[in-house]
Design an enzyme around this catalytic site. Structure first.
Site: not given
Ligand code: CMP
Length: 139
Positions: A11, A51, A114, A117, A128
């Protein structure tokens, strides 16, 4: 090696912090074989489409904003049981809940930032991967 595939992105926050090379090295050390890879910056429209499943969630706009804040490194990974094993390897979505030693525990800053992905199903791994890579970009 043969197996199944998953899709990942390093990311923007992790790229901006200079962690991309370390994260990619850790991915390879974990036994995930890189089948395709590129650095690119998502447009707002592309991030919204990628997304789209989260479109109605309260964090959607913020997620799109952070995912378009700079370049990502996108990759297709191959391994045995790639989706499940990679999800275990990167750790829980929320880095504060991730197991020690996982990529999200080490490099994640928040549930949104985080670090990486990872696809959540074989079907989404295909969707994807197709979103980012043509057949001429896969090896
Ligand atoms: P990712 O694996 O990229 O898939 C969807 C993303 O949404 C996830 O990682 C998080 O970064 C984000 N995400 C999921 N739940 C939350 C939440 N409760 N608040 C903020 N971001 C979220």
């Amino acid at each position: 090696m043969s197996g199944s595939i998953t899709f990942t992105m390093v990311k923007p926050g992790s790229v901006a912090d200079g962690h991309a090379a370390h994260i990619l090295a850790k991915i390879v050390e974990g036994g995930f074989n890189i089948k395709a890879m590129k650095m690119c910056r998502l447009s707002k429209e592309q991030a919204e489409a990628f997304y789209a499943i989260h479109r109605d969630r309260p964090f959607f706009a913020s997620l799109v904003s952070s995912m378009t804040s700079g370049p990502v490194i996108a990759a297709i990974l191959e391994a045995e049981n790639a989706v499940e094993n990679y999800r275990k390897y990167i750790g829980a979505t929320n880095p504060s809940e991730a197991v020690d030693g996982t990529i999200r525990k080490i490099y994640g800053k928040s549930i949104e930032a985080n670090a990486v992905h990872g696809s959540d199903s074989d079907a989404n791994a295909e969707i994807e991967s197709d979103f980012f890579f043509s057949k001429f970009e896969r090896f």
